[in-house]
Design a protein around this motif. Sequence first.
Motif, mmCIF file in Angstrom:
data_model
loop_
_atom_site.group_PDB
_atom_site.id
_atom_site.type_symbol
_atom_site.label_atom_id
_atom_site.label_comp_id
_atom_site.label_asym_id
_atom_site.label_seq_id
_atom_site.Cartn_x
_atom_site.Cartn_y
_atom_site.Cartn_z
ATOM 1 N N ALA A 4 -13.604 -11.994 6.061
ATOM 2 C CA ALA A 4 -13.706 -10.580 6.415
ATOM 3 C C ALA A 4 -14.898 -10.324 7.318
ATOM 4 O O ALA A 4 -14.796 -9.588 8.309
ATOM 5 C CB ALA A 4 -13.816 -9.727 5.149
ATOM 6 N N GLY A 54 -12.019 -0.241 5.757
ATOM 7 C CA GLY A 54 -10.828 -1.030 6.060
ATOM 8 C C GLY A 54 -10.156 -0.533 7.324
ATOM 9 O O GLY A 54 -10.324 0.628 7.726
ATOM 10 N N PRO A 56 -6.427 -0.641 8.451
ATOM 11 C CA PRO A 56 -5.040 -1.028 8.187
ATOM 12 C C PRO A 56 -4.269 -1.412 9.448
ATOM 13 O O PRO A 56 -3.381 -2.259 9.392
ATOM 14 C CB PRO A 56 -4.433 0.209 7.515
ATOM 15 C CG PRO A 56 -5.429 1.297 7.637
ATOM 16 C CD PRO A 56 -6.740 0.705 8.028
ATOM 17 N N ASP A 59 -4.648 -4.955 9.671
ATOM 18 C CA ASP A 59 -4.450 -5.636 8.398
ATOM 19 C C ASP A 59 -5.784 -6.142 7.844
ATOM 20 O O ASP A 59 -5.879 -7.232 7.302
ATOM 21 C CB ASP A 59 -3.449 -6.788 8.544
ATOM 22 C CG ASP A 59 -2.897 -7.245 7.201
ATOM 23 O OD1 ASP A 59 -2.849 -6.418 6.269
ATOM 24 O OD2 ASP A 59 -2.547 -8.425 7.087
ATOM 25 N N PHE A 60 -6.835 -5.331 8.036
ATOM 26 C CA PHE A 60 -8.188 -5.652 7.579
ATOM 27 C C PHE A 60 -8.460 -4.831 6.336
ATOM 28 O O PHE A 60 -8.497 -3.609 6.387
ATOM 29 C CB PHE A 60 -9.185 -5.315 8.693
ATOM 30 C CG PHE A 60 -10.593 -5.739 8.412
ATOM 31 C CD1 PHE A 60 -11.036 -7.001 8.766
ATOM 32 C CD2 PHE A 60 -11.486 -4.866 7.803
ATOM 33 C CE1 PHE A 60 -12.336 -7.392 8.514
ATOM 34 C CE2 PHE A 60 -12.789 -5.248 7.547
ATOM 35 C CZ PHE A 60 -13.210 -6.518 7.906
ATOM 36 N N PRO A 61 -8.664 -5.485 5.182
ATOM 37 C CA PRO A 61 -8.825 -4.755 3.917
ATOM 38 C C PRO A 61 -10.187 -4.071 3.813
ATOM 39 O O PRO A 61 -11.140 -4.463 4.491
ATOM 40 C CB PRO A 61 -8.700 -5.858 2.871
ATOM 41 C CG PRO A 61 -9.207 -7.079 3.569
ATOM 42 C CD PRO A 61 -8.776 -6.933 5.007
ATOM 43 N N PRO A 62 -10.302 -3.084 2.939
ATOM 44 C CA PRO A 62 -11.616 -2.468 2.690
ATOM 45 C C PRO A 62 -12.608 -3.506 2.161
ATOM 46 O O PRO A 62 -12.223 -4.450 1.476
ATOM 47 C CB PRO A 62 -11.336 -1.409 1.630
ATOM 48 C CG PRO A 62 -9.874 -1.184 1.662
ATOM 49 C CD PRO A 62 -9.248 -2.457 2.147
ATOM 50 N N ASN A 67 -12.817 -7.944 -2.392
ATOM 51 C CA ASN A 67 -11.993 -8.801 -3.244
ATOM 52 C C ASN A 67 -11.912 -10.174 -2.589
ATOM 53 O O ASN A 67 -11.480 -10.285 -1.442
ATOM 54 C CB ASN A 67 -10.585 -8.219 -3.396
ATOM 55 C CG ASN A 67 -10.603 -6.931 -4.170
ATOM 56 O OD1 ASN A 67 -11.005 -6.908 -5.330
ATOM 57 N ND2 ASN A 67 -10.190 -5.845 -3.541
ATOM 58 N N GLU A 69 -10.369 -13.865 -3.264
ATOM 59 C CA GLU A 69 -9.455 -14.613 -4.129
ATOM 60 C C GLU A 69 -10.046 -15.922 -4.620
ATOM 61 O O GLU A 69 -10.027 -16.205 -5.802
ATOM 62 C CB GLU A 69 -8.141 -14.886 -3.402
ATOM 63 C CG GLU A 69 -7.140 -13.780 -3.542
ATOM 64 C CD GLU A 69 -5.811 -14.162 -2.943
ATOM 65 O OE1 GLU A 69 -5.355 -15.304 -3.139
ATOM 66 O OE2 GLU A 69 -5.232 -13.297 -2.264
#
Length: 184
Positions: A4, A54, A56, A59-62, A67, A69
């Motif tokens: 990110a 973020g 959207p 397709d870049f998350p907040p 988060n 993984e």
Amino acid sequence: MFYALCTFIVLVFGFSAAEEVPLPPITLCKRNSVNFDDCLKTAIEEAWPQFIKGLPEFDFPPLEPINYESGTAIYEGGVIHAVVNVTNFIGEGLPQTHFLAVKSHFSDQIFHLEIDTQIPKITGSGDIVGRGNVAGFPINGKGPFNLSMEDLETKWIIKGPVANDIWTVEDFYAAPSIKKMILP
């Protein structure tokens, strides 16, 4: 998390290089200008709140909460060697990031960017599996964890080739210094 952050830097640099901005206006920087590094720092500071929320359309998350993984960290420092695998990490604190300095270097079609940051506090939780040794004594552990880190200073070192005004990040290195860490 590193993905990110790399994406954030690539987008800011790409907007500056291309001078086309599909986001709300941000500072654009000309690579050959005398104050390019100062301009990049300003552009990053202005764009950071947008990335925290973020993007959207990309397709870049907040980034709040962040988060993560899974990932692996390797620590080699004097008598300490450790390999740590973290999964399901959820953290908070990135909105308070301060960008202290930006230094860039472009040579042989490779763009090298160093960003000095300071974050007052990050808290998080997740699952961990760690193994290693301290002065030859083995250490191993696994399970859930909660973490609080204060006064983090980090140098992000990001580099990769530039072709057709597109920067491809091949290396991302973060060297954090943490003044206080609590594992409640």
